[in-house]
Design an enzyme around this catalytic site. Structure first.
Site, PDB file in Angstrom:
ATOM      1  N   HIS A   1      -3.139   3.620   2.902  1.00  0.00           N
ATOM      2  CA  HIS A   1      -3.323   4.594   1.820  1.00  0.00           C
ATOM      3  C   HIS A   1      -1.846   5.135   1.261  1.00  0.00           C
ATOM      4  O   HIS A   1      -1.091   6.029   1.395  1.00  0.00           O
ATOM      5  CB  HIS A   1      -3.682   6.047   2.173  1.00  0.00           C
TER       6      HIS A   1
ATOM      7  N   GLU B   1     -15.103   6.607   1.923  1.00  0.00           N
ATOM      8  CA  GLU B   1     -16.395   5.988   2.833  1.00  0.00           C
ATOM      9  C   GLU B   1     -17.088   4.914   2.044  1.00  0.00           C
ATOM     10  O   GLU B   1     -17.761   5.393   0.959  1.00  0.00           O
ATOM     11  CB  GLU B   1     -17.107   7.191   3.334  1.00  0.00           C
TER      12      GLU B   1
ATOM     13  N   CYS C   1      -8.273   0.859   1.303  1.00  0.00           N
ATOM     14  CA  CYS C   1      -9.070   1.292   2.384  1.00  0.00           C
ATOM     15  C   CYS C   1     -10.572   1.050   2.096  1.00  0.00           C
ATOM     16  O   CYS C   1     -10.841   0.075   2.053  1.00  0.00           O
ATOM     17  CB  CYS C   1      -8.589   2.748   2.840  1.00  0.00           C
TER      18      CYS C   1
ATOM     19  N   GLU D   1      -1.399   6.152  -1.665  1.00  0.00           N
ATOM     20  CA  GLU D   1      -1.305   7.379  -2.320  1.00  0.00           C
ATOM     21  C   GLU D   1      -0.946   8.407  -1.407  1.00  0.00           C
ATOM     22  O   GLU D   1      -0.772   9.731  -2.174  1.00  0.00           O
ATOM     23  CB  GLU D   1      -2.345   7.483  -3.000  1.00  0.00           C
TER      24      GLU D   1
ATOM     25  N   ARG E   1      -8.765   5.536   9.931  1.00  0.00           N
ATOM     26  CA  ARG E   1     -10.082   4.689  10.232  1.00  0.00           C
ATOM     27  C   ARG E   1      -9.978   3.283   9.273  1.00  0.00           C
ATOM     28  O   ARG E   1     -11.297   3.192   8.766  1.00  0.00           O
ATOM     29  CB  ARG E   1     -11.258   5.493   9.913  1.00  0.00           C
TER      30      ARG E   1
HETATM   31  N1  GLN Z   1     -13.606   3.844   7.401  1.00  0.00           N
HETATM   32  C1  GLN Z   1     -13.994   3.980   6.225  1.00  0.00           C
HETATM   33  C2  GLN Z   1     -14.908   2.809   5.638  1.00  0.00           C
HETATM   34  O1  GLN Z   1     -15.407   2.116   6.464  1.00  0.00           O
HETATM   35  C3  GLN Z   1     -12.773   3.602   5.302  1.00  0.00           C
HETATM   36  C4  GLN Z   1     -11.758   4.777   5.691  1.00  0.00           C
HETATM   37  C5  GLN Z   1     -10.896   4.986   4.495  1.00  0.00           C
HETATM   38  O2  GLN Z   1     -11.055   4.492   3.392  1.00  0.00           O
HETATM   39  N2  GLN Z   1      -9.676   5.834   4.971  1.00  0.00           N
HETATM   40  O3  GLN Z   1     -15.435   2.899   4.735  1.00  0.00           O
END
Ligand code: GLN
Length: 208
Positions: free
Chosen positions: A177, A47, A77, A179, A141
């Site tokens: 991702h 996040e 991400c 990984e 996400r």
């Molecule tokens: N939605 C997350 C963000 O805004 C990122 C999601 C993820 O790292 N898989 O930080």
């Protein structure tokens, strides 16, 4: 070669496991002192607001910027969002601290609530070494790239044209991702950037 993985929050263990499976020494980074002696750093998914806030609390923002100025860094991400100079499309929270090193703009949660996560087979010429085998990309996400400026270069797109990975010199970002798959080609590509940086060779001659 010694690679750090920012271990404040998110999917850091998976990166460490992947690096170790490639025979590379991998360490968790939580404090500025942990950056010493590293040849490269991975910022994992998770996040991005939480990662930014914890990095601020642990005094990591400036040390990470200094590190990134010299050494290869790869954000996956949330890590991609954290590395970006800009969060576009009104999704920027003023209270979201960013490293802001790479000349890209991103949109968070770009694929909407209905499509929380999905997999896509991506053509990524820079990691394919002339083979056709696509890369199995896992999106959770995920953000997307809305702009790549300066010498930042998009290296992967979804079939609809959405930009999902970019490189700028010794920096790499992916919306997805690697990984979480058994495919280590993106990790190997990053290790190649690290090796080239160590040897002082440029990046232009990398395939793609
Ligand atoms: N939605 C997350 C963000 O805004 C990122 C999601 C993820 O790292 N898989 O930080």
């Amino acid at each position: 070669m010694k690679i750090g993985v920012l271990a404040l929050q998110g999917a850091f263990i998976e990166h460490i496991n992947m690096l170790q499976s490639l025979g590379v020494e991998a360490v968790e980074v939580r404090l500025p002192a942990d950056l010493e002696g590293l040849d490269g750093l991975i910022i994992p998914g998770g996040e991005s607001t939480t990662i930014g806030k914890l990095a601020t609390r642990f005094g990591l923002i400036e040390p990470l910027r200094h590190f990134a100025a010299e050494k290869p860094v790869w954000g996956t991400c949330a890590g991609m969002i954290f590395m970006a100079k800009e969060i576009g499309n009104g999704s920027a929270g003023r209270d979201q601290p960013l490293l802001g090193v790479m000349d890209v703009a991103v949109e968070r949660n770009a694929f909407g609530r209905q499509v929380d996560s999905f997999e896509a087979e991506l053509a990524v010429p820079v990691i394919q070494n002339g083979e056709t085998r696509p890369f199995p990309a896992v999106f959770i996400r995920a953000p997307r790239l809305v702009a790549a400026n300066g010498d930042a270069e998009v290296i992967a797109r979804l079939p609809d044209g959405t930009a999902v990975a970019a490189r700028q010199g010794h920096w790499l970002v992916t919306s997805f991702h690697p990984e979480l798959t058994n495919d280590s080609r993106f990790h190997q590509y990053f290790l190649q950037l690290v090796e080239n940086r160590k040897q002082g060779t440029g990046y232009r001659e990398l395939a793609g």
